[in-house]
Design a protein around this motif. Sequence first.
Motif, PDB file in Angstrom:
ATOM      1  N   LEU A 239     -27.703   3.269 -26.257  1.00 35.61           N
ATOM      2  CA  LEU A 239     -27.647   2.306 -25.167  1.00 35.61           C
ATOM      3  C   LEU A 239     -28.144   2.931 -23.880  1.00 35.61           C
ATOM      4  O   LEU A 239     -27.582   3.915 -23.395  1.00 35.61           O
ATOM      5  CB  LEU A 239     -26.201   1.810 -24.996  1.00 35.61           C
ATOM      6  N   ASP A 240     -29.210   2.354 -23.326  1.00 35.92           N
ATOM      7  CA  ASP A 240     -29.793   2.815 -22.071  1.00 35.92           C
ATOM      8  C   ASP A 240     -29.477   1.786 -20.993  1.00 35.92           C
ATOM      9  O   ASP A 240     -29.904   0.638 -21.072  1.00 35.92           O
ATOM     10  CB  ASP A 240     -31.305   2.968 -22.236  1.00 35.92           C
ATOM     11  N   LEU A 241     -28.719   2.188 -19.979  1.00 37.01           N
ATOM     12  CA  LEU A 241     -28.283   1.257 -18.940  1.00 37.01           C
ATOM     13  C   LEU A 241     -29.117   1.357 -17.665  1.00 37.01           C
ATOM     14  O   LEU A 241     -28.773   0.753 -16.651  1.00 37.01           O
ATOM     15  CB  LEU A 241     -26.811   1.526 -18.590  1.00 37.01           C
ATOM     16  N   SER A 242     -30.214   2.106 -17.725  1.00 39.15           N
ATOM     17  CA  SER A 242     -30.979   2.384 -16.505  1.00 39.15           C
ATOM     18  C   SER A 242     -31.592   1.130 -15.888  1.00 39.15           C
ATOM     19  O   SER A 242     -31.775   1.059 -14.667  1.00 39.15           O
ATOM     20  CB  SER A 242     -32.074   3.415 -16.792  1.00 39.15           C
ATOM     21  N   ARG A 243     -31.910   0.119 -16.712  1.00 39.04           N
ATOM     22  CA  ARG A 243     -32.517  -1.105 -16.173  1.00 39.04           C
ATOM     23  C   ARG A 243     -31.498  -1.986 -15.453  1.00 39.04           C
ATOM     24  O   ARG A 243     -31.880  -2.962 -14.806  1.00 39.04           O
ATOM     25  CB  ARG A 243     -33.210  -1.884 -17.298  1.00 39.04           C
ATOM     26  N   SER A 244     -30.218  -1.665 -15.611  1.00 37.68           N
ATOM     27  CA  SER A 244     -29.168  -2.434 -14.927  1.00 37.68           C
ATOM     28  C   SER A 244     -28.309  -1.526 -14.049  1.00 37.68           C
ATOM     29  O   SER A 244     -27.143  -1.836 -13.788  1.00 37.68           O
ATOM     30  CB  SER A 244     -28.285  -3.147 -15.968  1.00 37.68           C
ATOM     31  N   PHE A 245     -28.890  -0.438 -13.576  1.00 36.67           N
ATOM     32  CA  PHE A 245     -28.105   0.587 -12.882  1.00 36.67           C
ATOM     33  C   PHE A 245     -27.439   0.071 -11.614  1.00 36.67           C
ATOM     34  O   PHE A 245     -26.363   0.528 -11.228  1.00 36.67           O
ATOM     35  CB  PHE A 245     -28.981   1.807 -12.553  1.00 36.67           C
ATOM     36  N   ASP A 246     -28.053  -0.921 -10.947  1.00 38.07           N
ATOM     37  CA  ASP A 246     -27.490  -1.400  -9.685  1.00 38.07           C
ATOM     38  C   ASP A 246     -26.880  -2.800  -9.780  1.00 38.07           C
ATOM     39  O   ASP A 246     -26.434  -3.362  -8.771  1.00 38.07           O
ATOM     40  CB  ASP A 246     -28.551  -1.389  -8.583  1.00 38.07           C
ATOM     41  N   THR A 247     -26.832  -3.391 -10.988  1.00 41.40           N
ATOM     42  CA  THR A 247     -26.278  -4.741 -11.160  1.00 41.40           C
ATOM     43  C   THR A 247     -25.039  -4.762 -12.049  1.00 41.40           C
ATOM     44  O   THR A 247     -24.180  -5.636 -11.894  1.00 41.40           O
ATOM     45  CB  THR A 247     -27.324  -5.689 -11.776  1.00 41.40           C
ATOM     46  N   LEU A 248     -24.916  -3.818 -12.965  1.00 43.39           N
ATOM     47  CA  LEU A 248     -23.801  -3.833 -13.913  1.00 43.39           C
ATOM     48  C   LEU A 248     -22.494  -3.511 -13.190  1.00 43.39           C
ATOM     49  O   LEU A 248     -22.329  -2.419 -12.653  1.00 43.39           O
ATOM     50  CB  LEU A 248     -24.050  -2.820 -15.034  1.00 43.39           C
ATOM     51  N   SER A 249     -21.573  -4.478 -13.184  1.00 44.53           N
ATOM     52  CA  SER A 249     -20.313  -4.288 -12.469  1.00 44.53           C
ATOM     53  C   SER A 249     -19.118  -4.133 -13.401  1.00 44.53           C
ATOM     54  O   SER A 249     -18.112  -3.536 -13.013  1.00 44.53           O
ATOM     55  CB  SER A 249     -20.062  -5.453 -11.509  1.00 44.53           C
ATOM     56  N   ILE A 250     -19.209  -4.665 -14.602  1.00 42.25           N
ATOM     57  CA  ILE A 250     -18.117  -4.558 -15.576  1.00 42.25           C
ATOM     58  C   ILE A 250     -18.676  -4.032 -16.893  1.00 42.25           C
ATOM     59  O   ILE A 250     -19.571  -4.642 -17.483  1.00 42.25           O
ATOM     60  CB  ILE A 250     -17.419  -5.913 -15.802  1.00 42.25           C
ATOM     61  N   LEU A 251     -18.145  -2.905 -17.347  1.00 42.24           N
ATOM     62  CA  LEU A 251     -18.572  -2.301 -18.610  1.00 42.24           C
ATOM     63  C   LEU A 251     -17.334  -1.996 -19.438  1.00 42.24           C
ATOM     64  O   LEU A 251     -16.432  -1.286 -18.989  1.00 42.24           O
ATOM     65  CB  LEU A 251     -19.369  -1.022 -18.355  1.00 42.24           C
ATOM     66  N   ASP A 252     -17.288  -2.554 -20.641  1.00 44.99           N
ATOM     67  CA  ASP A 252     -16.120  -2.422 -21.516  1.00 44.99           C
ATOM     68  C   ASP A 252     -16.625  -2.082 -22.917  1.00 44.99           C
ATOM     69  O   ASP A 252     -17.242  -2.921 -23.583  1.00 44.99           O
ATOM     70  CB  ASP A 252     -15.340  -3.743 -21.523  1.00 44.99           C
TER      71      ASP A 252
END
Length: 373
Positions: A239-252
């Motif tokens: 899982l690469d989260l770099s494309r949502s680095f500034d928008t992802l607020s909740i990660l579970d």
Amino acid sequence: DLEAHDSDLKICRFAETLTMLIIDLPRGLQCSNGFFSRLCQEISYLKVLSVLRISMSKQLSITQIPLNLARSSSSLQEIDIKFESCYYLRDEGVSDLFNSLSGMLVLAKMKLNFVECHKLSMVKMDLQSCCSTLSDLELNFTSCSKLSRKGTRHLISSISRLRKLTRLCIYFGFSKISSIQLDLTQSINLRVVELDFSDLRPIRQNEVSILFQSLSKIHGLERMKVIMNRVEKLQDIPLDLSRSFDTLSILDLEFSQTQISNASILSLFGNISLLTNLNQLRLIFKECQNIKSVGLNVLNSSASLRKLRISLAENPNRIKEGFSELCRTLQHLEHAHVSLNLDYCFIEPDHVMSLQTLFERKRRWYLSVRHPE
């Protein structure tokens, strides 16, 4: 008494005018299979219905839903159907409903809840007809113990073709589905995703990889929740989260009782460290045989983070790595409510002392480090 007014129930009289219909039967109110069948037939005459909501729980008499919505195929935009714990609902009893839903043309929002319908094994539904309109999809078939791979193959395949999705929630846990070939590459507008595939065996690593790689290509994710407890063959989370680095607020993320590798955990922690706008972070990795590190860094989200929960409980390995990095991160969390569970893990005494000292200084912080012995 619904049965007493059966003869007065003539919804079909409003076939040309009724646009919204809401039916809510509380858990304590039972209706017969015959009465409900006649109700469904009345609804089937409606031609301009835009919103349909039906909520029923623990209706032990209902074995079928003879609801055909084909007449509303060009008008129905929102459908919310709940038949939770209707234990005797059978495949042949829902075929009309699923077949008609496969022909919806302008549907924007669909929510189906069939939790604990133990006799359901097939969901013969194809969402191709509304692939350009459906933006919000929630499917909850948790604990449908007979639901199979064959019975969901076409549905899952059609979900992969939905282009307008902004919210996707799928709960298939504790069923007999042995394969999840879900590729969300086309869902470029996805903002919220919740997936629960707990206890599905034997889902293979390559299927999980396709799913996570497709999620990694989406820009602007805001909420992500993935639960895959007891998926035996799971070793890696690409899982690469770099494309949502500034928008992802909740990660579970919850991957308890899996074979996930320590290298994969470190890679995931590295991705999480890139996030700058996290508000809630929950990581549950109980009874994972290969984890050796707790090196999590959320400094980039230290100003926004409000809830942090981590559990590595009952890990048989001696955890030695990452404690200094974790402590350094925790020291910078001024506003977060923190919960850290390391019960029955093998941890060096000095690391335990460092954590206890840190947690004693903070309000609303919870640390559990019960010793294996």
